[in-house]
Design a protein around this motif. Structure first.
Motif, PDB file in Angstrom:
ATOM      1  N   TYR A   1       0.844  -1.193   0.000  1.00 18.68           N
ATOM      2  CA  TYR A   1       0.000   0.000   0.000  1.00 18.68           C
ATOM      3  C   TYR A   1       0.881   1.245   0.000  1.00 18.68           C
ATOM      4  O   TYR A   1       1.858   1.323   0.750  1.00 18.68           O
ATOM      5  CB  TYR A   1      -0.912   0.027   1.232  1.00 18.68           C
ATOM      6  CG  TYR A   1      -1.932  -1.075   1.214  1.00 18.68           C
ATOM      7  CD1 TYR A   1      -3.190  -0.870   0.660  1.00 18.68           C
ATOM      8  CD2 TYR A   1      -1.633  -2.329   1.719  1.00 18.68           C
ATOM      9  CE1 TYR A   1      -4.125  -1.888   0.611  1.00 18.68           C
ATOM     10  CE2 TYR A   1      -2.568  -3.356   1.675  1.00 18.68           C
ATOM     11  CZ  TYR A   1      -3.805  -3.128   1.118  1.00 18.68           C
ATOM     12  OH  TYR A   1      -4.727  -4.137   1.060  1.00 18.68           O
ATOM     13  N   TRP A   2       0.499   2.198  -0.834  1.00 11.42           N
ATOM     14  CA  TRP A   2       1.199   3.484  -0.848  1.00 11.42           C
ATOM     15  C   TRP A   2       0.583   4.397   0.204  1.00 11.42           C
ATOM     16  O   TRP A   2      -0.615   4.631   0.191  1.00 11.42           O
ATOM     17  CB  TRP A   2       1.108   4.137  -2.222  1.00 11.42           C
ATOM     18  CG  TRP A   2       1.999   3.474  -3.211  1.00 11.42           C
ATOM     19  CD1 TRP A   2       1.630   2.567  -4.166  1.00 11.42           C
ATOM     20  CD2 TRP A   2       3.401   3.631  -3.335  1.00 11.42           C
ATOM     21  NE1 TRP A   2       2.730   2.160  -4.870  1.00 11.42           N
ATOM     22  CE2 TRP A   2       3.835   2.792  -4.384  1.00 11.42           C
ATOM     23  CE3 TRP A   2       4.355   4.398  -2.660  1.00 11.42           C
ATOM     24  CZ2 TRP A   2       5.168   2.709  -4.771  1.00 11.42           C
ATOM     25  CZ3 TRP A   2       5.689   4.305  -3.056  1.00 11.42           C
ATOM     26  CH2 TRP A   2       6.083   3.478  -4.089  1.00 11.42           C
ATOM     27  N   PHE A   3       1.412   4.891   1.105  1.00 16.67           N
ATOM     28  CA  PHE A   3       1.007   5.891   2.093  1.00 16.67           C
ATOM     29  C   PHE A   3       1.621   7.201   1.630  1.00 16.67           C
ATOM     30  O   PHE A   3       2.842   7.314   1.489  1.00 16.67           O
ATOM     31  CB  PHE A   3       1.535   5.538   3.482  1.00 16.67           C
ATOM     32  CG  PHE A   3       1.287   6.623   4.488  1.00 16.67           C
ATOM     33  CD1 PHE A   3       0.097   6.682   5.175  1.00 16.67           C
ATOM     34  CD2 PHE A   3       2.238   7.610   4.724  1.00 16.67           C
ATOM     35  CE1 PHE A   3      -0.140   7.690   6.091  1.00 16.67           C
ATOM     36  CE2 PHE A   3       2.002   8.626   5.627  1.00 16.67           C
ATOM     37  CZ  PHE A   3       0.804   8.659   6.315  1.00 16.67           C
TER      38      PHE A   3
ATOM     39  N   ASN B   1       9.618  26.370   8.478  1.00 19.08           N
ATOM     40  CA  ASN B   1      10.033  27.690   8.944  1.00 19.08           C
ATOM     41  C   ASN B   1       8.900  28.710   8.993  1.00 19.08           C
ATOM     42  O   ASN B   1       9.145  29.882   9.173  1.00 19.08           O
ATOM     43  CB  ASN B   1      11.157  28.226   8.053  1.00 19.08           C
ATOM     44  CG  ASN B   1      12.390  27.356   8.135  1.00 19.08           C
ATOM     45  OD1 ASN B   1      12.643  26.728   9.164  1.00 19.08           O
ATOM     46  ND2 ASN B   1      13.152  27.298   7.064  1.00 19.08           N
ATOM     47  N   LYS B   2       7.670  28.256   8.822  1.00 20.96           N
ATOM     48  CA  LYS B   2       6.538  29.175   8.846  1.00 20.96           C
ATOM     49  C   LYS B   2       5.619  28.813   9.989  1.00 20.96           C
ATOM     50  O   LYS B   2       5.480  27.658  10.351  1.00 20.96           O
ATOM     51  CB  LYS B   2       5.768  29.119   7.524  1.00 20.96           C
ATOM     52  CG  LYS B   2       6.555  29.612   6.345  1.00 20.96           C
ATOM     53  CD  LYS B   2       5.717  29.594   5.097  1.00 20.96           C
ATOM     54  CE  LYS B   2       6.498  30.099   3.901  1.00 20.96           C
ATOM     55  NZ  LYS B   2       5.709  30.040   2.675  1.00 20.96           N
ATOM     56  N   ASN B   3       4.980  29.816  10.545  1.00 20.68           N
ATOM     57  CA  ASN B   3       4.014  29.590  11.610  1.00 20.68           C
ATOM     58  C   ASN B   3       2.691  29.207  10.947  1.00 20.68           C
ATOM     59  O   ASN B   3       1.909  30.055  10.557  1.00 20.68           O
ATOM     60  CB  ASN B   3       3.863  30.845  12.469  1.00 20.68           C
ATOM     61  CG  ASN B   3       2.961  30.594  13.667  1.00 20.68           C
ATOM     62  OD1 ASN B   3       2.625  29.456  13.964  1.00 20.68           O
ATOM     63  ND2 ASN B   3       2.594  31.665  14.325  1.00 20.68           N
ATOM     64  N   VAL B   4       2.471  27.910  10.811  1.00 21.99           N
ATOM     65  CA  VAL B   4       1.308  27.412  10.100  1.00 21.99           C
ATOM     66  C   VAL B   4       0.474  26.568  11.047  1.00 21.99           C
ATOM     67  O   VAL B   4       0.996  25.724  11.757  1.00 21.99           O
ATOM     68  CB  VAL B   4       1.734  26.547   8.884  1.00 21.99           C
ATOM     69  CG1 VAL B   4       0.529  25.989   8.171  1.00 21.99           C
ATOM     70  CG2 VAL B   4       2.601  27.353   7.937  1.00 21.99           C
ATOM     71  N   SER B   5      -0.825  26.819  11.054  1.00 24.85           N
ATOM     72  CA  SER B   5      -1.713  25.961  11.832  1.00 24.85           C
ATOM     73  C   SER B   5      -2.477  25.082  10.857  1.00 24.85           C
ATOM     74  O   SER B   5      -2.651  25.410   9.698  1.00 24.85           O
ATOM     75  CB  SER B   5      -2.679  26.793  12.671  1.00 24.85           C
ATOM     76  OG  SER B   5      -3.490  27.568  11.817  1.00 24.85           O
ATOM     77  N   GLY B   6      -2.909  23.965  11.339  1.00 26.85           N
ATOM     78  CA  GLY B   6      -3.666  23.052  10.487  1.00 26.85           C
ATOM     79  C   GLY B   6      -2.929  21.747  10.301  1.00 26.85           C
ATOM     80  O   GLY B   6      -1.838  21.548  10.818  1.00 26.85           O
ATOM     81  N   GLY B   7      -3.548  20.878   9.532  1.00 31.27           N
ATOM     82  CA  GLY B   7      -2.980  19.560   9.316  1.00 31.27           C
ATOM     83  C   GLY B   7      -2.702  19.314   7.853  1.00 31.27           C
ATOM     84  O   GLY B   7      -2.725  20.232   7.039  1.00 31.27           O
ATOM     85  N   VAL B   8      -2.433  18.068   7.555  1.00 34.13           N
ATOM     86  CA  VAL B   8      -2.092  17.666   6.199  1.00 34.13           C
ATOM     87  C   VAL B   8      -2.974  16.499   5.770  1.00 34.13           C
ATOM     88  O   VAL B   8      -3.619  15.854   6.590  1.00 34.13           O
ATOM     89  CB  VAL B   8      -0.603  17.260   6.096  1.00 34.13           C
ATOM     90  CG1 VAL B   8       0.292  18.451   6.397  1.00 34.13           C
ATOM     91  CG2 VAL B   8      -0.282  16.092   7.019  1.00 34.13           C
ATOM     92  N   PHE B   9      -2.967  16.221   4.469  1.00 34.16           N
ATOM     93  CA  PHE B   9      -3.720  15.086   3.959  1.00 34.16           C
ATOM     94  C   PHE B   9      -2.952  13.796   4.220  1.00 34.16           C
ATOM     95  O   PHE B   9      -1.729  13.793   4.361  1.00 34.16           O
ATOM     96  CB  PHE B   9      -4.001  15.237   2.463  1.00 34.16           C
ATOM     97  CG  PHE B   9      -2.795  15.002   1.594  1.00 34.16           C
ATOM     98  CD1 PHE B   9      -2.452  13.715   1.194  1.00 34.16           C
ATOM     99  CD2 PHE B   9      -1.997  16.046   1.181  1.00 34.16           C
ATOM    100  CE1 PHE B   9      -1.339  13.481   0.405  1.00 34.16           C
ATOM    101  CE2 PHE B   9      -0.885  15.826   0.390  1.00 34.16           C
ATOM    102  CZ  PHE B   9      -0.556  14.537   0.006  1.00 34.16           C
ATOM    103  N   GLU B  10      -3.689  12.714   4.259  1.00 32.64           N
ATOM    104  CA  GLU B  10      -3.133  11.364   4.246  1.00 32.64           C
ATOM    105  C   GLU B  10      -3.998  10.541   3.306  1.00 32.64           C
ATOM    106  O   GLU B  10      -5.223  10.596   3.390  1.00 32.64           O
ATOM    107  CB  GLU B  10      -3.163  10.719   5.633  1.00 32.64           C
ATOM    108  CG  GLU B  10      -2.245  11.358   6.627  1.00 32.64           C
ATOM    109  CD  GLU B  10      -2.346  10.725   8.006  1.00 32.64           C
ATOM    110  OE1 GLU B  10      -3.161   9.805   8.216  1.00 32.64           O
ATOM    111  OE2 GLU B  10      -1.615  11.182   8.897  1.00 32.64           O
ATOM    112  N   ILE B  11      -3.350   9.815   2.422  1.00 33.81           N
ATOM    113  CA  ILE B  11      -4.066   8.935   1.509  1.00 33.81           C
ATOM    114  C   ILE B  11      -3.327   7.605   1.453  1.00 33.81           C
ATOM    115  O   ILE B  11      -2.094   7.580   1.452  1.00 33.81           O
ATOM    116  CB  ILE B  11      -4.222   9.574   0.103  1.00 33.81           C
ATOM    117  CG1 ILE B  11      -5.123   8.729  -0.807  1.00 33.81           C
ATOM    118  CG2 ILE B  11      -2.892   9.863  -0.535  1.00 33.81           C
ATOM    119  CD1 ILE B  11      -5.534   9.434  -2.105  1.00 33.81           C
TER     120      ILE B  11
END
Length: 98
Positions: A62-64, A72-82
């Motif tokens: 399976y490809w994850f 280096n940036k102040n980023v809020s939030g998440g990321v995708f996972e497939i």
């Protein structure tokens, strides 16, 4: 459609029919190329591109693939996972964290 249905049925009932067991998606470039159009449609192209570079691993057939956040940036939030089945391209899991 009727003719196509008959051709498929004949192929599947043939004594020479053997299921295709080799992985359809053999490398990470192909896995990413399959994942991106799905991700772009659901989460917008800009949002997904902003999560490059991707993490991409072949694990037990399976490809994850997941996005990454800028370091280096102040980023809020998440990321995708497939998760994609390498044998048939089936999407097994798809989320985007908040």
């Amino acid at each position: 459609e009727l003719m196509a249905r008959q051709i498929v049925q004949n192929a599947l009932s043939s004594k020479n029919y053997k299921p295709f067991y080799e992985p359809l998606i053999k490398d990470k470039e192909t896995a990413i190329a399959m994942a991106e159009p799905i991700l772009f449609k659901l989460y917008s192209k800009k949002n997904i591109i902003d999560e490059r570079p991707y993490e991409c691993y072949l694990i037990d057939g399976y490809w994850f693939i997941s996005g990454t956040l800028p370091k280096n940036k102040n980023v809020s939030g998440g990321v995708f996972e497939i998760i994609i089945n390498s044998k048939n391209g089936e999407v097994v899991k798809l989320i985007h964290e908040k």
